[in-house]
Design an enzyme around this catalytic site. Sequence first.
Site, PDB file in Angstrom:
ATOM      1  N   SER A  76     112.923  -3.831  20.639  1.00  0.00           N
ATOM      2  CA  SER A  76     111.626  -4.558  20.636  1.00  0.00           C
ATOM      3  C   SER A  76     110.593  -4.123  19.594  1.00  0.00           C
ATOM      4  O   SER A  76     111.150  -4.388  18.316  1.00  0.00           O
ATOM      5  CB  SER A  76     110.981  -4.200  22.198  1.00  0.00           C
ATOM      6  N   HIS A  77     109.584  -3.611  19.614  1.00  0.00           N
ATOM      7  CA  HIS A  77     108.692  -3.436  18.746  1.00  0.00           C
ATOM      8  C   HIS A  77     108.697  -2.002  18.166  1.00  0.00           C
ATOM      9  O   HIS A  77     107.958  -1.592  17.106  1.00  0.00           O
ATOM     10  CB  HIS A  77     107.247  -3.482  19.430  1.00  0.00           C
ATOM     11  N   ASP A  80     109.611 -11.337  21.430  1.00  0.00           N
ATOM     12  CA  ASP A  80     108.968 -11.675  22.773  1.00  0.00           C
ATOM     13  C   ASP A  80     107.432 -11.343  23.140  1.00  0.00           C
ATOM     14  O   ASP A  80     106.869 -11.454  23.965  1.00  0.00           O
ATOM     15  CB  ASP A  80     109.847 -10.853  23.886  1.00  0.00           C
ATOM     16  N   ARG A  81     106.969 -10.555  22.059  1.00  0.00           N
ATOM     17  CA  ARG A  81     105.390 -10.219  22.089  1.00  0.00           C
ATOM     18  C   ARG A  81     104.612 -11.015  21.175  1.00  0.00           C
ATOM     19  O   ARG A  81     105.337 -11.656  20.220  1.00  0.00           O
ATOM     20  CB  ARG A  81     105.161  -8.753  21.935  1.00  0.00           C
ATOM     21  N   LYS A 105     109.459 -12.711  28.283  1.00  0.00           N
ATOM     22  CA  LYS A 105     108.224 -13.004  27.634  1.00  0.00           C
ATOM     23  C   LYS A 105     108.481 -13.571  26.231  1.00  0.00           C
ATOM     24  O   LYS A 105     109.556 -13.485  25.680  1.00  0.00           O
ATOM     25  CB  LYS A 105     107.294 -11.658  27.337  1.00  0.00           C
ATOM     26  N   ASP A 139     106.835  -9.765  17.384  1.00  0.00           N
ATOM     27  CA  ASP A 139     107.331  -8.378  17.329  1.00  0.00           C
ATOM     28  C   ASP A 139     108.966  -8.389  16.814  1.00  0.00           C
ATOM     29  O   ASP A 139     109.266  -9.205  16.498  1.00  0.00           O
ATOM     30  CB  ASP A 139     107.003  -7.491  18.478  1.00  0.00           C
ATOM     31  N   ASP A 161     111.711  -8.280  18.294  1.00  0.00           N
ATOM     32  CA  ASP A 161     112.501  -9.116  19.121  1.00  0.00           C
ATOM     33  C   ASP A 161     112.173 -10.624  19.392  1.00  0.00           C
ATOM     34  O   ASP A 161     112.502 -11.545  20.099  1.00  0.00           O
ATOM     35  CB  ASP A 161     113.157  -8.496  20.074  1.00  0.00           C
TER      36      ASP A 161
END
Length: 543
Positions: free
Chosen positions: A113-114, A280-281, A375, A276, A278
Amino acid sequence: MTIQIVNTTPFDGQKPGTSGLRKKVTVFQQAHYLENFVQSIFNSLQDFQGKTLVVGGDGRFYNKTAIQTILKMAAANGFGQVLVGQNGILSTPAASTIIRKYQAFGGIILSASHNPGGQDGDFGIKYNIGNGGPAPEKVTEAIYTHTTEIKAYKIVEAADIDLSQQGEYQLANMQVKVIDSVADYADLMQELFDFEAIKSMLDAGFNMRFDAMHAVTGPYAKDILINRLGAHPDTVMNGEPLEDFGKGHPDPNQAHAKDLIEELEKPGMSFGAASDGDGDRNMIMGRRFFVTPSDSLAVIAANAHLIPGYKQGLAGIARSMPTSKAPDHVAARLGIDCFETPTGWKFFGNLLDAGKATLCGEESFGTGSNHVREKDGLWAVLFWLNILAVRKQPVEMIMREHWQTYGRNFYSRHDYEGVDKEGATELMDHLRQQFNSLQGQTFGHYTVNLADDFSYNDPVDGSCSHKQGIRIGFDEHEARIIFRLSGTGTVGATLRVYLEKYEPDPSKHEQDTQQALADLIDLAEQIAQIKQFTGRDKASVIT
């Protein structure tokens, strides 16, 4: 091609967190480490032989290597087909889209992710089930149990698949299909939003910037914003996915998206957004105006009737417990339910599948809906662009009108990153020991009316999740302080402190957020003794 049975022994600590297993790249590079976890995923599943698996990731370092291993293991374990994104690229919401569209059995997503990438950075892997969402706790617990018992894994001996070209390949008895990473997702966005209205706004001189942070959303943003909507080529910043994210931190917040903030200082800029590692944010900004994720979810809910894909109305809203209560006020006005769940997108899946919720959001810059089971950063950006195109008002004006209607929830998160895990655990235990004594206690203008460790009873399947965050609530201003230890880091522990209070009086909405919350910030230290347990006298990141 022959199937090899490789003897192995368990590794300690292969327990998936809220978003799968995350460790340093060097940990995953240990012999058998990745293979053990992948085999444990397969060992926890039933009736997948001959069925379809989706595989892809955020393009970080070790992504392509891991995918080759997963493909060979999927073939050895009996999957019939794997759909893999070209060059190994699939944003997390795109992977969910593809799982759902092609009715795949499930998917393996490679992402931290982030978290930072590169050879010395982080790597992650998680399993998503057939609805496109993250595996629920009963599945992740089964995976973890298998990691503690594993004795062997299966893998075919074969040459690597060329992921750079779309096409079909054979791997033992399994078909590998390298697919366009972007098209299915972009097509879905075009179904949900009024692209003609957004395009007209852009054509009329609306200037915006989208910061892909050298992460996975670059190709998606270029196709949607530039190719389909006709935005200027300069609209997408840092649009080339890099294995180390350009040595940046792919976390879309004010601390890490400084390139975007500088761009929004230029004359004529109206809107900025970022996503971010991947995809999703998201972060949403107007000109010199930041929209908190909680407020973003609330505005999206209040304006959903303006969007083609949501004109039929909302079944309900779901938010994670630490997310501010701003969406609750919208739900109350609309006469719909607002569900409070633990942190982790997997908890929204049952509500979405059961038709109890349409929109979901977390304070950690995640927003989404029932279009997928993750998300979705670009989805949120397009939702805001569609609202702007219809209302023809700047971000700040929309936000201030929203506060006048619903009141303002002053809200902030203070992160203490990389603290000693033992000290952070002692802090949480210290808080739990105070629950009885805190009830009814007065601190200045605030009286405690709630002190507990949040538990969640799933209204769909009846499952229970305990110890999901410590809540200290007060009578005045619907104020809250929440303490959580995050499960997304790979070094030490991250203590997250969430602070919130509600202000219905529009004359007080102009306060600076940190000033408005100053008394709660002091109270958090007084009650939790953060400095004593962590050695920190201030947060690492404030959002």
